[in-house]
Scaffold this active site. Structure first.
Site, PDB file in Angstrom:
ATOM      1  N   GLU A 174      36.026  36.066  28.592  1.00 55.50           N
ATOM      2  CA  GLU A 174      36.478  37.159  29.466  1.00 55.50           C
ATOM      3  C   GLU A 174      35.818  38.457  29.002  1.00 55.50           C
ATOM      4  O   GLU A 174      35.878  38.785  27.819  1.00 55.50           O
ATOM      5  CB  GLU A 174      38.009  37.272  29.401  1.00 55.50           C
ATOM      6  CG  GLU A 174      38.596  38.492  30.074  1.00 55.50           C
ATOM      7  CD  GLU A 174      38.197  38.607  31.546  1.00 55.50           C
ATOM      8  OE1 GLU A 174      38.419  37.659  32.305  1.00 55.50           O
ATOM      9  OE2 GLU A 174      37.639  39.671  31.924  1.00 55.50           O
ATOM     10  N   ASN A 213      41.821  39.727  38.408  1.00 56.66           N
ATOM     11  CA  ASN A 213      42.660  40.066  39.565  1.00 56.66           C
ATOM     12  C   ASN A 213      43.876  39.157  39.632  1.00 56.66           C
ATOM     13  O   ASN A 213      44.924  39.532  40.167  1.00 56.66           O
ATOM     14  CB  ASN A 213      41.865  39.934  40.870  1.00 56.66           C
ATOM     15  CG  ASN A 213      41.019  41.168  41.132  1.00 56.66           C
ATOM     16  OD1 ASN A 213      41.360  42.258  40.705  1.00 56.66           O
ATOM     17  ND2 ASN A 213      39.911  40.989  41.825  1.00 56.66           N
ATOM     18  N   ARG A 245      44.874  39.072  58.691  1.00 56.61           N
ATOM     19  CA  ARG A 245      44.576  40.366  58.063  1.00 56.61           C
ATOM     20  C   ARG A 245      43.432  41.070  58.776  1.00 56.61           C
ATOM     21  O   ARG A 245      43.432  42.283  58.930  1.00 56.61           O
ATOM     22  CB  ARG A 245      44.223  40.142  56.598  1.00 56.61           C
ATOM     23  CG  ARG A 245      45.430  39.745  55.790  1.00 56.61           C
ATOM     24  CD  ARG A 245      45.062  39.434  54.362  1.00 56.61           C
ATOM     25  NE  ARG A 245      46.267  39.345  53.558  1.00 56.61           N
ATOM     26  CZ  ARG A 245      46.281  38.991  52.287  1.00 56.61           C
ATOM     27  NH1 ARG A 245      45.154  38.710  51.677  1.00 56.61           N
ATOM     28  NH2 ARG A 245      47.407  38.932  51.611  1.00 56.61           N
TER      29      ARG A 245
HETATM   30  C1  LIG Z   1      46.114  43.732  44.162  1.00 54.45           C
HETATM   31  C2  LIG Z   1      45.807  42.334  44.602  1.00 54.45           C
HETATM   32  C3  LIG Z   1      46.833  41.527  45.094  1.00 54.45           C
HETATM   33  C4  LIG Z   1      46.550  40.205  45.486  1.00 54.45           C
HETATM   34  N1  LIG Z   1      47.576  39.383  45.859  1.00 54.45           N
HETATM   35  C5  LIG Z   1      47.320  38.068  46.090  1.00 54.45           C
HETATM   36  C6  LIG Z   1      48.385  37.158  46.325  1.00 54.45           C
HETATM   37  O1  LIG Z   1      49.562  37.516  46.275  1.00 54.45           O
HETATM   38  N2  LIG Z   1      48.059  35.856  46.601  1.00 54.45           N
HETATM   39  C7  LIG Z   1      46.754  35.412  46.640  1.00 54.45           C
HETATM   40  O2  LIG Z   1      46.529  34.227  46.926  1.00 54.45           O
HETATM   41  N3  LIG Z   1      45.736  36.259  46.378  1.00 54.45           N
HETATM   42  C8  LIG Z   1      45.988  37.554  46.081  1.00 54.45           C
HETATM   43  N4  LIG Z   1      44.948  38.393  45.767  1.00 54.45           N
HETATM   44  C9  LIG Z   1      43.600  37.829  45.627  1.00 54.45           C
HETATM   45  C10 LIG Z   1      43.526  37.067  44.293  1.00 54.45           C
HETATM   46  O3  LIG Z   1      44.241  37.765  43.314  1.00 54.45           O
HETATM   47  C11 LIG Z   1      42.100  36.886  43.798  1.00 54.45           C
HETATM   48  O4  LIG Z   1      41.247  36.497  44.825  1.00 54.45           O
HETATM   49  C12 LIG Z   1      42.130  35.808  42.695  1.00 54.45           C
HETATM   50  O5  LIG Z   1      42.992  36.213  41.668  1.00 54.45           O
HETATM   51  C13 LIG Z   1      40.739  35.554  42.149  1.00 54.45           C
HETATM   52  O6  LIG Z   1      40.869  34.634  41.108  1.00 54.45           O
HETATM   53  P1  LIG Z   1      39.574  34.228  40.280  1.00 54.45           P
HETATM   54  O7  LIG Z   1      40.046  33.331  39.202  1.00 54.45           O
HETATM   55  O8  LIG Z   1      38.518  33.756  41.187  1.00 54.45           O
HETATM   56  O9  LIG Z   1      39.046  35.623  39.677  1.00 54.45           O
HETATM   57  P2  LIG Z   1      39.766  36.704  38.765  1.00 54.45           P
HETATM   58  O10 LIG Z   1      41.209  36.461  38.647  1.00 54.45           O
HETATM   59  O11 LIG Z   1      39.344  38.050  39.255  1.00 54.45           O
HETATM   60  O12 LIG Z   1      39.144  36.437  37.332  1.00 54.45           O
HETATM   61  C14 LIG Z   1      37.767  36.610  37.079  1.00 54.45           C
HETATM   62  C15 LIG Z   1      37.584  37.119  35.679  1.00 54.45           C
HETATM   63  O13 LIG Z   1      36.208  37.004  35.304  1.00 54.45           O
HETATM   64  C16 LIG Z   1      35.863  38.127  34.515  1.00 54.45           C
HETATM   65  N5  LIG Z   1      34.410  38.308  34.537  1.00 54.45           N
HETATM   66  C17 LIG Z   1      33.651  38.762  35.575  1.00 54.45           C
HETATM   67  N6  LIG Z   1      32.353  38.790  35.223  1.00 54.45           N
HETATM   68  C18 LIG Z   1      32.289  38.353  33.943  1.00 54.45           C
HETATM   69  C19 LIG Z   1      31.223  38.183  33.025  1.00 54.45           C
HETATM   70  N7  LIG Z   1      29.955  38.468  33.323  1.00 54.45           N
HETATM   71  N8  LIG Z   1      31.504  37.731  31.775  1.00 54.45           N
HETATM   72  C20 LIG Z   1      32.797  37.437  31.417  1.00 54.45           C
HETATM   73  N9  LIG Z   1      33.844  37.594  32.254  1.00 54.45           N
HETATM   74  C21 LIG Z   1      33.595  38.044  33.505  1.00 54.45           C
HETATM   75  C22 LIG Z   1      36.622  39.253  35.194  1.00 54.45           C
HETATM   76  O14 LIG Z   1      36.768  40.370  34.357  1.00 54.45           O
HETATM   77  C23 LIG Z   1      37.941  38.585  35.546  1.00 54.45           C
HETATM   78  O15 LIG Z   1      38.899  38.752  34.538  1.00 54.45           O
HETATM   79  C24 LIG Z   1      45.217  39.718  45.401  1.00 54.45           C
HETATM   80  C25 LIG Z   1      44.194  40.544  44.912  1.00 54.45           C
HETATM   81  C26 LIG Z   1      44.481  41.833  44.505  1.00 54.45           C
HETATM   82  C27 LIG Z   1      43.360  42.684  43.980  1.00 54.45           C
END
Ligand SMILES: Cc1cc2nc3c(=O)[nH]c(=O)nc-3n(C[C@H](O)[C@H](O)[C@H](O)COP(=O)(O)OP(=O)(O)OC[C@H]3O[C@@H](n4cnc5c(N)ncnc54)[C@H](O)[C@@H]3O)c2cc1C
Length: 501
Positions: free
Chosen positions: A67, A75, A325
């Site tokens: 991370e 997110n 949305r």
């Molecule tokens: C305020 C908000 C509310 C939301 N509410 C909902 C909800 O209620 N229900 C729902 O289904 N979705 C919701 N969403 C959407 C959902 O949260 C995200 O789409 C989802 O969490 C993405 O998950 P992920 O595991 O793909 O990425 P993330 O959870 O964003 O994790 C990716 C991680 O990778 C890390 N990273 C990035 N680049 C690098 C790199 N080069 N090297 C190392 N680490 C890196 C980032 O820092 C991050 O921590 C919401 C989004 C937001 C912003």
């Protein structure tokens, strides 16, 4: 293995890739990594955690989750945590009929047919396995379900603390107990391929400072089962958003500060097939009166569902408040266009007191002044600059719909509540919320090569960094499920794959 050594080997990249492969290096003939793992996973949100869970379940022991930020969870940790899963024990308990097939139908409709159907189906069918994983990790949901816009059934499971942290924290704890290693402040700066072009590791910057982009060290990590990219979206990368979708350049984004575009650029450089990178989802519950996706956005979901939304200029409803949305955001932007800088025309949604008792976010949003109380129609009209007579008529018409009169907007009604004072209202202004696009993956979460349209060996991806699952628009509460399901698929597929490390 330091960057300069990797650069020496760049000549090994085949010609087609060499012109574009800046952040992605071929590994030298003899590969020596500073550290080696069974599996390296990049990103610690829903997708990364689920990948670690299933890789572990499928026999991998030495797993590293990287991370770049100081805090884990991306997110996923700050989101609302609503997970729309069909056919779960909680739905059955509440007597709700639902199925993966119905969810797929909803996803294809809202995605306007731009979805990749096999990915939709994999997500919907995999939701029950994701639910079981969450239960095993100790995640707890409230004893109720919410219907979000565009869904044919109430299927939104809400963590007891009404936050994605309610999923991320127990999963993180569970995985630590299983011996999974988590390393923060570590930025993946390059993806390493072997002589045969298969992905076999990453180059990282350690002690990375996301504010300045500086780092104290460089390391290379070999990964015996390929790598899983779970780095989420790039909604906070203003330049990348502006370049891909100029119309959204000035919108506020709901994403965490680390949601930037370096990994999507890296994947593109490596030759991954991009899908709809100019396509973003707006959050129709944004407001000029709070930070993007603040507590009022949760209140708005309930007000949209049980109350109505009104255009101040006309005093009338202007959209099915439970439509997708995209539909709602586009309608809100049209309403806003009628205003001027001096006299803005923000649409607003409102409900009665009963609804506020059910709503997450209400108390904080009311305390902070984003949600405001009006004791009469006259007060509500004055607050939003609406013609009082017209507003009274709109409310009366809505109350007839609640009693059974057909709704011209066809909004589904799960809870029938008369609108009566006191009213609680919230001004609306869409925010940039989600990256619809990303890299193309197969149903086995393998990243697809742009030149061959075949999987890139050893490269798996899951979650918001991928495109195609949701098409042009995403149903609320389906990104969590997407990340959790495809994370599990990626972890499982990686466990089967053997890299040349
Ligand atoms: C305020 C908000 C509310 C939301 N509410 C909902 C909800 O209620 N229900 C729902 O289904 N979705 C919701 N969403 C959407 C959902 O949260 C995200 O789409 C989802 O969490 C993405 O998950 P992920 O595991 O793909 O990425 P993330 O959870 O964003 O994790 C990716 C991680 O990778 C890390 N990273 C990035 N680049 C690098 C790199 N080069 N090297 C190392 N680490 C890196 C980032 O820092 C991050 O921590 C919401 C989004 C937001 C912003």
């Amino acid at each position: 293995m330091k960057r300069r050594d990797l650069l020496k080997a760049a000549a090994l990249i085949p010609a087609a890739a060499a012109v574009t492969a800046a952040p992605t290096q071929a590994s030298p003939m003899t590969r020596k990594f500073d550290e080696e793992y069974d599996l390296v996973i990049v990103g610690s949100g829903f997708a990364g955690l689920a990948a670690a869970y299933s890789a572990n379940k499928n026999g991998l022991n030495k797993i590293l989750v990287i991370e770049k930020m100081g805090a884990f969870g991306g997110n996923s940790a700050i989101c609302g945590g609503i997970a729309c899963m069909p056919d779960t024990p909680l739905q059955k308990k509440h007597g709700i009929e639902d199925s993966p097939e119905l969810l797929v139908k909803d996803m294809l409709k809202v995605g306007r047919g731009f979805n990749h159907p096999e990915l939709c189906e994999a997500m919907a069918k995999g939701a029950s396995t994701a639910y079981e994983m969450l239960m095993e990790c100790g995640v707890e949901f409230k004893d109720k379900l919410i219907r979000l816009g565009g869904h044919s059934a109430p299927r939104g499971h809400i963590p007891t603390n009404a936050s994605g942290g309610g999923i991320v924290v127990p999963m993180h704890k569970y995985l630590l107990n299983k011996g999974v290693k988590f390393q923060n402040r570590t930025n993946v700066s390059a993806i390493i391929r072997d002589d045969a072009n298969n992905v076999c590791g990453v180059e990282v910057q350690t002690d990375f400072d996301p504010n300045t982009g500086s780092a104290k060290g460089e390391m290379t990590y070999g990964s015996r089962h390929g790598i899983v990219i779970a780095t989420g979206g790039w909604g906070n990368d203003k330049k990348f958003v502006k370049t891909t979708m100029p119309a959204y350049a000035n919108l506020k984004a709901s994403a965490q500060p680390g949601a930037t575009a370096e990994m999507i650029k890296s994947l593109l450089s490596l030759g991954s097939l991009p899908i709809m990178l100019d396509m973003y989802q707006l959050g129709p519950w944004g407001s000029p009166d709070e930070r993007p996706a603040g507590p009022g956005s949760f209140f708005a979901d309930y007000a949209f569902s049980e109350g109505i939304a009104v255009d101040p200029m006309t005093g009338k409803r202007f959209v099915n408040e439970l439509s997708s949305r995209r539909t709602r955001s586009e309608a809100e932007l049209e309403v806003m266009k009628k205003g001027t800088k001096a006299k803005p025309n923000y649409p607003f949604t409102f409900c009665g007191e009963e609804t506020t008792k059910r709503s997450e976010g209400f108390r904080a949003a009311y305390r902070d002044g984003a949600v405001r109380k009006s004791d009469s129609v006259a007060e509500l009209a004055k607050l939003h600059g609406v013609d009082e007579t017209q507003l009274a008529q709109t409310i009366a018409e809505w109350n007839e719909i609640v009693e059974g009169k057909p709704d011209p907007f066809n909004k589904p009604l799960d809870v029938r509540t008369q609108l009566k004072p006191p009213f609680y209202s919230f001004r609306l202004s869409p925010v940039l919320h989600y990256c619809m696009g990303g890299v193309a993956i197969t149903a086995d979460a393998q990243v697809v090569d742009v030149t061959t349209c075949e999987p890139i060996n050893g490269l798996f991806a899951a979650g918001e960094i991928t495109g195609g699952v949701h098409g042009m628009d995403r149903l609320g509460g389906c990104s969590s499920v997407d990340g959790l399901v495809f994370g599990q698929i990626a972890g499982r597929a990686a466990a089967k794959y053997k890299a040349n490390v």
